[in-house]
Design an enzyme around this catalytic site. Sequence first.
Site, PDB file in Angstrom:
ATOM      1  N   CYS A   1       0.933  -1.334  -0.025  1.00  0.00           N
ATOM      2  CA  CYS A   1       0.025  -0.100  -0.272  1.00  0.00           C
ATOM      3  C   CYS A   1       0.790   1.580   0.138  1.00  0.00           C
ATOM      4  O   CYS A   1       0.596   1.875  -1.097  1.00  0.00           O
ATOM      5  CB  CYS A   1      -0.912   0.616   0.893  1.00  0.00           C
ATOM      6  SG  CYS A   1      -0.386  -0.873   2.794  1.00  0.00           S
TER       7      CYS A   1
ATOM      8  N   GLN B   1       2.829   5.247   8.818  1.00  0.00           N
ATOM      9  CA  GLN B   1       1.344   4.468   8.348  1.00  0.00           C
ATOM     10  C   GLN B   1       0.058   4.128   9.570  1.00  0.00           C
ATOM     11  O   GLN B   1       0.481   3.820  10.061  1.00  0.00           O
ATOM     12  CB  GLN B   1       2.499   3.180   8.045  1.00  0.00           C
ATOM     13  CG  GLN B   1       3.000   3.403   6.801  1.00  0.00           C
ATOM     14  CD  GLN B   1       4.454   2.154   6.003  1.00  0.00           C
ATOM     15  OE1 GLN B   1       4.954   2.175   5.866  1.00  0.00           O
ATOM     16  NE2 GLN B   1       3.213   1.261   6.366  1.00  0.00           N
TER      17      GLN B   1
ATOM     18  N   ARG C   1       4.794   3.199  12.662  1.00  0.00           N
ATOM     19  CA  ARG C   1       3.177   3.349  12.566  1.00  0.00           C
ATOM     20  C   ARG C   1       2.891   4.322  13.496  1.00  0.00           C
ATOM     21  O   ARG C   1       3.333   4.327  14.409  1.00  0.00           O
ATOM     22  CB  ARG C   1       3.119   1.937  12.866  1.00  0.00           C
ATOM     23  CG  ARG C   1       1.062   1.762  13.389  1.00  0.00           C
ATOM     24  CD  ARG C   1       0.968   1.383  11.746  1.00  0.00           C
ATOM     25  NE  ARG C   1       0.927  -0.160  11.577  1.00  0.00           N
ATOM     26  CZ  ARG C   1       0.752  -0.910  10.200  1.00  0.00           C
ATOM     27  NH1 ARG C   1       0.658   0.504   9.957  1.00  0.00           N
ATOM     28  NH2 ARG C   1       1.727  -1.811   9.970  1.00  0.00           N
TER      29      ARG C   1
ATOM     30  N   HIS D   1      -2.329   6.712   4.692  1.00  0.00           N
ATOM     31  CA  HIS D   1      -1.277   6.203   4.983  1.00  0.00           C
ATOM     32  C   HIS D   1      -0.151   7.604   4.559  1.00  0.00           C
ATOM     33  O   HIS D   1      -0.957   8.314   3.798  1.00  0.00           O
ATOM     34  CB  HIS D   1       0.399   5.667   4.203  1.00  0.00           C
ATOM     35  CG  HIS D   1      -0.382   3.950   5.034  1.00  0.00           C
ATOM     36  ND1 HIS D   1      -0.831   3.935   5.939  1.00  0.00           N
ATOM     37  CD2 HIS D   1      -0.294   2.799   3.966  1.00  0.00           C
ATOM     38  CE1 HIS D   1      -1.160   2.230   5.788  1.00  0.00           C
ATOM     39  NE2 HIS D   1      -0.665   1.876   4.989  1.00  0.00           N
TER      40      HIS D   1
HETATM   41  P1  NAP Z   1      -9.426  -9.231   6.871  1.00  0.00           P
HETATM   42  O1  NAP Z   1     -10.512  -8.191   6.947  1.00  0.00           O
HETATM   43  O2  NAP Z   1      -8.953 -10.315   8.162  1.00  0.00           O
HETATM   44  O3  NAP Z   1     -10.354 -10.374   6.096  1.00  0.00           O
HETATM   45  C1  NAP Z   1      -9.803 -11.551   5.314  1.00  0.00           C
HETATM   46  C2  NAP Z   1     -10.837 -12.378   5.127  1.00  0.00           C
HETATM   47  O4  NAP Z   1     -11.120 -13.009   7.051  1.00  0.00           O
HETATM   48  C3  NAP Z   1     -12.120 -12.068   5.168  1.00  0.00           C
HETATM   49  O5  NAP Z   1     -12.635 -12.065   3.350  1.00  0.00           O
HETATM   50  C4  NAP Z   1     -13.382 -13.246   5.961  1.00  0.00           C
HETATM   51  O6  NAP Z   1     -12.749 -14.775   5.344  1.00  0.00           O
HETATM   52  C5  NAP Z   1     -12.277 -13.522   7.215  1.00  0.00           C
HETATM   53  N1  NAP Z   1     -13.154 -12.959   8.526  1.00  0.00           N
HETATM   54  C6  NAP Z   1     -13.114 -13.688  10.053  1.00  0.00           C
HETATM   55  N2  NAP Z   1     -13.350 -13.359  10.253  1.00  0.00           N
HETATM   56  C7  NAP Z   1     -14.357 -12.001   9.876  1.00  0.00           C
HETATM   57  C8  NAP Z   1     -15.209 -10.738   9.781  1.00  0.00           C
HETATM   58  N3  NAP Z   1     -15.355 -10.681  11.409  1.00  0.00           N
HETATM   59  N4  NAP Z   1     -15.284 -10.189   8.873  1.00  0.00           N
HETATM   60  C9  NAP Z   1     -15.109 -10.209   7.897  1.00  0.00           C
HETATM   61  N5  NAP Z   1     -13.889 -10.932   7.397  1.00  0.00           N
HETATM   62  C10 NAP Z   1     -13.605 -12.635   8.807  1.00  0.00           C
HETATM   63  O7  NAP Z   1      -7.984  -9.001   5.753  1.00  0.00           O
HETATM   64  P2  NAP Z   1      -7.507  -7.772   5.431  1.00  0.00           P
HETATM   65  O8  NAP Z   1      -6.890  -6.889   5.584  1.00  0.00           O
HETATM   66  O9  NAP Z   1      -8.668  -6.749   3.825  1.00  0.00           O
HETATM   67  O10 NAP Z   1      -6.256  -8.045   4.165  1.00  0.00           O
HETATM   68  C11 NAP Z   1      -6.695  -9.003   2.848  1.00  0.00           C
HETATM   69  C12 NAP Z   1      -5.369  -8.620   2.031  1.00  0.00           C
HETATM   70  O11 NAP Z   1      -4.948  -8.183   1.662  1.00  0.00           O
HETATM   71  C13 NAP Z   1      -4.113  -9.473   3.325  1.00  0.00           C
HETATM   72  O12 NAP Z   1      -3.442 -10.692   2.460  1.00  0.00           O
HETATM   73  C14 NAP Z   1      -3.180  -8.518   3.351  1.00  0.00           C
HETATM   74  O13 NAP Z   1      -1.513  -8.334   3.148  1.00  0.00           O
HETATM   75  C15 NAP Z   1      -3.876  -7.670   1.703  1.00  0.00           C
HETATM   76  N6  NAP Z   1      -3.663  -6.142   1.989  1.00  0.00           N
HETATM   77  C16 NAP Z   1      -4.621  -5.830   3.006  1.00  0.00           C
HETATM   78  C17 NAP Z   1      -4.409  -4.779   3.248  1.00  0.00           C
HETATM   79  C18 NAP Z   1      -4.893  -3.755   4.350  1.00  0.00           C
HETATM   80  O14 NAP Z   1      -4.620  -1.873   4.234  1.00  0.00           O
HETATM   81  N7  NAP Z   1      -5.658  -4.179   5.589  1.00  0.00           N
HETATM   82  C19 NAP Z   1      -3.213  -3.364   2.215  1.00  0.00           C
HETATM   83  C20 NAP Z   1      -3.298  -4.017   0.776  1.00  0.00           C
HETATM   84  C21 NAP Z   1      -2.923  -5.734   0.958  1.00  0.00           C
HETATM   85  P3  NAP Z   1     -13.816 -15.542   5.374  1.00  0.00           P
HETATM   86  O15 NAP Z   1     -15.184 -15.117   4.637  1.00  0.00           O
HETATM   87  O16 NAP Z   1     -13.447 -17.275   4.240  1.00  0.00           O
HETATM   88  O17 NAP Z   1     -14.642 -16.154   6.262  1.00  0.00           O
END
Ligand code: NAP
Length: 391
Positions: A134, A161, A289, A296
């Site tokens: 990001c 960040q 952070r 960011h």
């Molecule tokens: P996240 O919010 O933890 O969500 C990932 C998965 O967790 C969901 O699709 C869902 O999958 C499951 N999950 C379990 N409990 C949940 C709940 N209460 N609410 C919503 N989902 C839940 O992950 P993320 O931050 O979006 O990141 C996803 C990927 O993108 C990672 O590889 C990360 O490194 C990358 N990324 C993140 C960012 C960032 O800013 N966070 C930026 C760039 C890239 P199921 O439906 O299969 O259970």
Amino acid sequence: MRVGFVGWRGMVGSVLLQRMQEERDFDHVDPVFFSTSRAGGAGPPIGTADVPLRDANDPKAFAGLDAIVTCQGGDWTHAMHPALRAAGWSGHWIDAASALRMNDDAVIILDPLNRGVIDEARARGAKDWIGGNCTVSLMMMAFAGLLERDLVEWMTCMTYQAASGAGAQNMRELLAQMGEAHLAAKALLESPGASILDIDREVAGILRDERFPTEHFGVPLAGSLIPWIDKDLGNGMSREEWKGSAELNKILGRGVVPPEHAARASPQGGPRPPGAAKPPIPVESICVRIGAMRCHSQAVTIKLTEDLPQAEIESLIAGANEWVRLVPNTRDASIRHLTPAAVTGKLEIAVGRVRKLALGPGYVGAFTVGDQLLWGAAEPLRRMLRILVGR
Ligand code: NAP
């Protein structure tokens, strides 16, 4: 195109779906929704809404799809990408996770800057399209006008960040920490005569209290900052800092810079990776952070290859793409428009504090702020899907 969506329920996935709906991307694809934890349950109200969620852990469930868009995370990518490829699935894989980013046959997607790299890779038959880090994507969008004209000799990025980069639970923890810090000082704050040093002592006390909520960050972020993000590479550099150089150069088609080269990067440029037409641009960072929610910020020093006038530097930065918004370098404009509070939730990339530095000819300082869930995560993915769809 039949497109499988995995990870759509998460933070990045929710922003992706929201943006795809705003841009009517679903008019051009036939979506199939998956879950790792709720197979059989209801999907989002998009397309054929009453079709139950497919099991994202079952490789057979992906048969017949032309593309998979995943925001599920690196563990899932590590498990399913090789399994599907080994089973002969040859569709396009669009991924928010970093797991495949540095693979030789994967392209880091940031099409406003590297549409040429994307098109060349497509012509060669590439199928793995990975969103960039990001911070790197936001910085490159901000300074695209200089990068595209090959005007950057080297640069440093000092980052501020947001909590969202560490995940949803970390954003919650930041707010919990803010609440605890306020609670500790609440009684004194309500008394106008209370000494600020007494208030400060209460806050410092709670930040160091073992009951302070630090399960996710490990240490206080509210009322403090954390000067290390991601793994320790063992050479004085964090993995987040290494990504600045490695990903920027891969995105620009200047090859991959291994950690040991990035550590030795000099203003003369690093060694040219095999196959790269131009030498890598040295990028050095200290990644920190801070207690912002989802934007960011970065303070950069850029050494230009030419000593351009201030007005030309500003016009190149501002004119690079439709998302950059140049903020005049005044106190009032900076504190109103060049902050996470002003930029959050917007696609625009604010760039300001642009100034030629007294360090010598060609030195420029600038500050940029961008929403890390939009251009930093979801936007490059949805745009890549539109490129593949061809509309
Ligand atoms: P996240 O919010 O933890 O969500 C990932 C998965 O967790 C969901 O699709 C869902 O999958 C499951 N999950 C379990 N409990 C949940 C709940 N209460 N609410 C919503 N989902 C839940 O992950 P993320 O931050 O979006 O990141 C996803 C990927 O993108 C990672 O590889 C990360 O490194 C990358 N990324 C993140 C960012 C960032 O800013 N966070 C930026 C760039 C890239 P199921 O439906 O299969 O259970």
